[in-house]
Design a protein around this motif. Structure first.
Motif, mmCIF file in Angstrom:
data_model
loop_
_atom_site.group_PDB
_atom_site.id
_atom_site.type_symbol
_atom_site.label_atom_id
_atom_site.label_comp_id
_atom_site.label_asym_id
_atom_site.label_seq_id
_atom_site.Cartn_x
_atom_site.Cartn_y
_atom_site.Cartn_z
ATOM 1 N N UNK A 1 0.814 -1.209 -0.084
ATOM 2 C CA UNK A 1 -0.131 0.127 -0.169
ATOM 3 C C UNK A 1 1.006 1.265 -0.118
ATOM 4 N N UNK A 2 2.001 1.063 0.991
ATOM 5 C CA UNK A 2 2.938 2.447 0.736
ATOM 6 C C UNK A 2 3.445 2.606 -0.621
ATOM 7 N N UNK A 3 4.077 1.542 -1.106
ATOM 8 C CA UNK A 3 4.662 1.793 -2.401
ATOM 9 C C UNK A 3 3.446 2.123 -3.597
ATOM 10 N N UNK A 4 2.209 1.859 -3.668
ATOM 11 C CA UNK A 4 1.260 2.247 -4.369
ATOM 12 C C UNK A 4 1.031 3.692 -4.104
ATOM 13 N N UNK A 5 0.707 4.061 -2.871
ATOM 14 C CA UNK A 5 0.902 5.658 -2.733
ATOM 15 C C UNK A 5 1.882 6.368 -3.171
ATOM 16 N N UNK A 6 3.124 5.810 -2.902
ATOM 17 C CA UNK A 6 4.237 6.649 -3.419
ATOM 18 C C UNK A 6 4.188 6.684 -4.860
ATOM 19 N N UNK A 7 3.960 5.780 -5.719
ATOM 20 C CA UNK A 7 3.432 5.826 -7.213
ATOM 21 C C UNK A 7 2.579 6.786 -7.508
ATOM 22 N N UNK A 8 1.377 7.016 -6.938
ATOM 23 C CA UNK A 8 0.404 7.964 -7.137
ATOM 24 C C UNK A 8 0.813 9.340 -6.782
ATOM 25 N N UNK A 9 1.838 9.445 -5.672
ATOM 26 C CA UNK A 9 2.279 10.739 -5.392
ATOM 27 C C UNK A 9 3.026 11.196 -6.252
ATOM 28 N N UNK A 10 3.924 10.466 -6.918
ATOM 29 C CA UNK A 10 4.829 11.163 -7.929
ATOM 30 C C UNK A 10 4.140 11.112 -9.334
ATOM 31 N N UNK A 11 3.145 9.997 -9.481
ATOM 32 C CA UNK A 11 2.306 9.963 -10.853
ATOM 33 C C UNK A 11 0.849 10.141 -10.387
ATOM 34 N N UNK A 12 0.455 11.259 -10.163
ATOM 35 C CA UNK A 12 -1.086 11.136 -9.964
ATOM 36 C C UNK A 12 -1.987 10.601 -10.933
ATOM 37 N N UNK A 13 -1.610 10.765 -12.176
ATOM 38 C CA UNK A 13 -2.557 10.275 -13.328
ATOM 39 C C UNK A 13 -2.795 8.713 -13.141
#
Length: 129
Positions: free
Chosen positions: A24-36
């Motif tokens: 979950x943390x890693x998924x949130x890191x992805x969308x923090x950097x790439x909101x799209x």
């Protein structure tokens, strides 16, 4: 690619770094950097401590077939790992946030980490019990 990450990491179940809270943390890191990427990842921050989860999307990312049970039942991943569903109506400041317009408190939910392991602006830290 995100598909390769899904195959090599998000759907795998063995190993300490593959625990649900790390994924979950890693998924949130992805969308923090790439909101799209939210429509493909299913998790993003809407405030420093509140995350928005698109259940069918994140279940697909993680390879979970029983979406509601696998994620939100008392033995589901979110509950078992210390995440609590908060209802949009309880969140005065987020009720009118355009990021929360699609929250239905079923397929799309807001959650908080009751163990305070991570926030949008903080690093992952082990839970203090």
């Amino acid at each position: 690619s995100l598909w390769e990450l899904r195959q090599m990491y998000f759907t795998r179940r063995n190993g300490a770094a593959r625990q649900f809270d790390f994924k979950l943390y890693n998924a949130l890191c992805i969308t923090k950097k790439y909101p799209e990427a939210f429509p493909y990842v299913g998790a993003k921050w809407v405030s420093n401590t509140v995350m928005k989860i698109d259940a069918p999307v994140i279940a697909s990312l993680l390879g979970i077939h029983a979406v509601q049970g696998g994620l939100f039942h008392k033995q589901g991943n979110f509950s078992r790992h210390g995440f609590q569903h908060i209802y949009l109506q309880q969140m005065g400041q987020l009720k009118d946030d355009p990021n929360c317009a699609d929250v239905d408190d079923y397929n799309i939910r807001l959650l908080v980490d009751t163990l305070n392991r991570f926030t949008r602006d903080g690093e992952y830290t082990e839970a203090s019990h």
